[in-house]
Design a protein around this motif. Structure first.
Motif, PDB file in Angstrom:
ATOM      1  N   CYS A 193      11.632  -5.739 -15.393  1.00 44.62           N
ATOM      2  CA  CYS A 193      12.022  -4.479 -14.770  1.00 44.62           C
ATOM      3  C   CYS A 193      13.432  -4.081 -15.166  1.00 44.62           C
ATOM      4  N   GLU A 194      14.311  -5.053 -15.246  1.00 43.13           N
ATOM      5  CA  GLU A 194      15.697  -4.757 -15.644  1.00 43.13           C
ATOM      6  C   GLU A 194      15.752  -4.247 -17.080  1.00 43.13           C
ATOM      7  N   ARG A 195      14.991  -4.895 -17.974  1.00 44.69           N
ATOM      8  CA  ARG A 195      14.970  -4.453 -19.375  1.00 44.69           C
ATOM      9  C   ARG A 195      14.397  -3.043 -19.497  1.00 44.69           C
ATOM     10  N   ALA A 196      13.331  -2.775 -18.743  1.00 45.14           N
ATOM     11  CA  ALA A 196      12.709  -1.454 -18.787  1.00 45.14           C
ATOM     12  C   ALA A 196      13.692  -0.382 -18.321  1.00 45.14           C
ATOM     13  N   SER A 197      14.402  -0.660 -17.248  1.00 43.14           N
ATOM     14  CA  SER A 197      15.373   0.315 -16.742  1.00 43.14           C
ATOM     15  C   SER A 197      16.500   0.538 -17.738  1.00 43.14           C
ATOM     16  N   GLU A 198      16.942  -0.522 -18.404  1.00 45.58           N
ATOM     17  CA  GLU A 198      18.016  -0.395 -19.390  1.00 45.58           C
ATOM     18  C   GLU A 198      17.570   0.464 -20.571  1.00 45.58           C
ATOM     19  N   ILE A 199      16.309   0.317 -20.995  1.00 41.62           N
ATOM     20  CA  ILE A 199      15.787   1.127 -22.097  1.00 41.62           C
ATOM     21  C   ILE A 199      15.864   2.605 -21.745  1.00 41.62           C
ATOM     22  N   VAL A 200      15.427   2.929 -20.538  1.00 38.19           N
ATOM     23  CA  VAL A 200      15.407   4.325 -20.107  1.00 38.19           C
ATOM     24  C   VAL A 200      16.808   4.908 -20.075  1.00 38.19           C
ATOM     25  N   VAL A 201      17.713   4.222 -19.423  1.00 33.37           N
ATOM     26  CA  VAL A 201      19.075   4.742 -19.255  1.00 33.37           C
ATOM     27  C   VAL A 201      19.797   4.824 -20.593  1.00 33.37           C
ATOM     28  N   ARG A 202      19.660   3.782 -21.418  1.00 34.43           N
ATOM     29  CA  ARG A 202      20.352   3.788 -22.704  1.00 34.43           C
ATOM     30  C   ARG A 202      19.847   4.919 -23.607  1.00 34.43           C
ATOM     31  N   THR A 258       9.557   4.245 -10.230  1.00 36.88           N
ATOM     32  CA  THR A 258       8.305   3.517 -10.447  1.00 36.88           C
ATOM     33  C   THR A 258       8.582   2.058 -10.755  1.00 36.88           C
ATOM     34  N   ILE A 259       9.521   1.827 -11.653  1.00 36.05           N
ATOM     35  CA  ILE A 259       9.892   0.449 -12.008  1.00 36.05           C
ATOM     36  C   ILE A 259      10.420  -0.287 -10.781  1.00 36.05           C
ATOM     37  N   ARG A 260      11.273   0.385 -10.017  1.00 38.53           N
ATOM     38  CA  ARG A 260      11.828  -0.236  -8.808  1.00 38.53           C
ATOM     39  C   ARG A 260      10.724  -0.585  -7.815  1.00 38.53           C
ATOM     40  N   ASP A 261       9.764   0.328  -7.625  1.00 35.80           N
ATOM     41  CA  ASP A 261       8.702   0.082  -6.656  1.00 35.80           C
ATOM     42  C   ASP A 261       7.812  -1.076  -7.089  1.00 35.80           C
ATOM     43  N   LEU A 262       7.532  -1.176  -8.384  1.00 32.02           N
ATOM     44  CA  LEU A 262       6.726  -2.301  -8.852  1.00 32.02           C
ATOM     45  C   LEU A 262       7.479  -3.619  -8.678  1.00 32.02           C
ATOM     46  N   ALA A 321       0.834  -1.207   0.000  1.00 37.40           N
ATOM     47  CA  ALA A 321       0.000   0.000   0.000  1.00 37.40           C
ATOM     48  C   ALA A 321       0.868   1.255   0.000  1.00 37.40           C
ATOM     49  N   ASP A 322       1.970   1.226   0.724  1.00 37.18           N
ATOM     50  CA  ASP A 322       2.897   2.365   0.709  1.00 37.18           C
ATOM     51  C   ASP A 322       3.465   2.584  -0.692  1.00 37.18           C
ATOM     52  N   LEU A 323       3.762   1.491  -1.391  1.00 38.20           N
ATOM     53  CA  LEU A 323       4.299   1.614  -2.749  1.00 38.20           C
ATOM     54  C   LEU A 323       3.233   2.145  -3.707  1.00 38.20           C
ATOM     55  N   ALA A 324       1.967   1.774  -3.469  1.00 34.55           N
ATOM     56  CA  ALA A 324       0.880   2.351  -4.266  1.00 34.55           C
ATOM     57  C   ALA A 324       0.793   3.855  -4.030  1.00 34.55           C
ATOM     58  N   THR A 325       1.000   4.267  -2.791  1.00 31.48           N
ATOM     59  CA  THR A 325       1.020   5.697  -2.472  1.00 31.48           C
ATOM     60  C   THR A 325       2.147   6.394  -3.213  1.00 31.48           C
ATOM     61  N   ASN A 326       3.282   5.729  -3.329  1.00 34.38           N
ATOM     62  CA  ASN A 326       4.388   6.300  -4.111  1.00 34.38           C
ATOM     63  C   ASN A 326       3.950   6.581  -5.544  1.00 34.38           C
ATOM     64  N   LEU A 327       3.172   5.677  -6.131  1.00 36.17           N
ATOM     65  CA  LEU A 327       2.702   5.883  -7.501  1.00 36.17           C
ATOM     66  C   LEU A 327       1.849   7.145  -7.591  1.00 36.17           C
ATOM     67  N   GLY A 328       1.039   7.363  -6.554  1.00 33.46           N
ATOM     68  CA  GLY A 328       0.257   8.594  -6.521  1.00 33.46           C
ATOM     69  C   GLY A 328       1.150   9.820  -6.505  1.00 33.46           C
ATOM     70  N   ASN A 329       2.196   9.781  -5.709  1.00 33.14           N
ATOM     71  CA  ASN A 329       3.133  10.909  -5.650  1.00 33.14           C
ATOM     72  C   ASN A 329       3.866  11.108  -6.969  1.00 33.14           C
ATOM     73  N   TYR A 330       4.272  10.007  -7.619  1.00 36.43           N
ATOM     74  CA  TYR A 330       4.956  10.126  -8.900  1.00 36.43           C
ATOM     75  C   TYR A 330       4.024  10.749  -9.939  1.00 36.43           C
ATOM     76  N   THR A 331       2.749  10.398  -9.871  1.00 36.18           N
ATOM     77  CA  THR A 331       1.779  10.968 -10.807  1.00 36.18           C
ATOM     78  C   THR A 331       1.727  12.483 -10.682  1.00 36.18           C
ATOM     79  N   LYS A 332       1.715  12.980  -9.469  1.00 38.94           N
ATOM     80  CA  LYS A 332       1.594  14.422  -9.230  1.00 38.94           C
ATOM     81  C   LYS A 332       2.872  15.169  -9.621  1.00 38.94           C
ATOM     82  N   GLN A 333       3.992  14.480  -9.573  1.00 41.23           N
ATOM     83  CA  GLN A 333       5.272  15.145  -9.834  1.00 41.23           C
ATOM     84  C   GLN A 333       5.684  15.110 -11.301  1.00 41.23           C
TER      85      GLN A 333
END
Length: 226
Positions: A158-167, A196-200, A95-107
């Motif tokens: 998650c690892e592939r998604a993070s690599e896409i972003v960084v690359r 977000t990826i890390r939290d999921l 539930a705390d991680l879901a709250t993080n998603l809410g915060n990421y949405t606003k930011q």
């Protein structure tokens, strides 16, 4: 306390844990929906209602403590109560991680990297939680192992998604003459996406924890705990 009444309290505890699980899954769905639609109102609802899950957690913690202190359970009953307590801890953290998603949405300031399937990753985590809670409800040992195996696939996604972003950030975004302010905004958005990826991924870890505690509860088997 007569055995019948005691068993009823154990059954009620299981039902309460499963209900908390339903609430937490709904919070995660709301967080993912807010993130996808950039819905600040929905994001605020996820954030502001986190106290409800916290209150559930405290109430169930009290019930677990009372059952142990007043009934002095042994063997299977004790494992069940202890597992239930550990599971509600994992649910509260989801539930705390879901709250993080809410915060990421606003930011977030803009859409980035549409080829990163955050919603697909989120769907996998929801399925893992649902399966883990079903395993807890039915004491399904085989399902516990299946959930643990599925976490490997989630980690790879998650690892592939993070690599896409960084690359992509290194190869294209930072090398095209973008001004300093734009780069700073971009880095903030990228950071939020990686978080977000890390939290999921952590949600998946908590689903595995639920399965591991269920296996220990049902079979006195600690194979998935460590």
């Amino acid at each position: 306390m007569p055995r019948k009444e005691y068993q009823q309290k154990l059954d009620e505890l299981r039902e309460d844990v499963l209900y908390m699980g339903e609430v937490v899954q709904e919070r995660l769905r709301m967080g993912l929906a807010a993130l996808e639609s950039k819905d600040d109102e929905l994001a605020n609802e996820v954030i502001e209602r986190d106290y409800e899950v916290n209150e559930m957690y405290l109430e169930l913690e009290r019930k677990c403590t009372d059952l142990i202190a007043l009934q002095q359970p042994v063997a299977g009953d004790l494992r069940f109560i202890a597992a239930s307590f550990k599971i509600i801890t994992d649910l509260e953290r989801i539930a705390d991680l879901a709250t993080n998603l809410g915060n990421y949405t606003k930011q977030a300031t803009r859409d980035l990297y549409p080829d990163v399937d955050v919603q697909g990753i989120g769907s996998v985590t929801l399925e893992m939680i649902e399966s883990a809670l079903a395993a807890y409800a039915d004491e399904d040992v085989e399902a516990c192992y299946a959930i643990n195996d599925r976490d490997d696939d989630l980690d790879e996604r998650c690892e592939r998604a993070s690599e896409i972003v960084v690359r992509d950030l290194i190869e294209t975004e930072l090398g095209n003459g973008t001004d300093e302010t734009e780069v700073e905004n971009m880095l903030q958005d990228v950071s939020r996406l990686l978080l977000t990826i890390r939290d999921l991924e952590r949600v998946g870890d908590h689903a595995v924890n639920i399965a591991a505690r269920t296996l220990y509860m049902a079979e006195n088997d600690d194979e998935l705990l460590f």
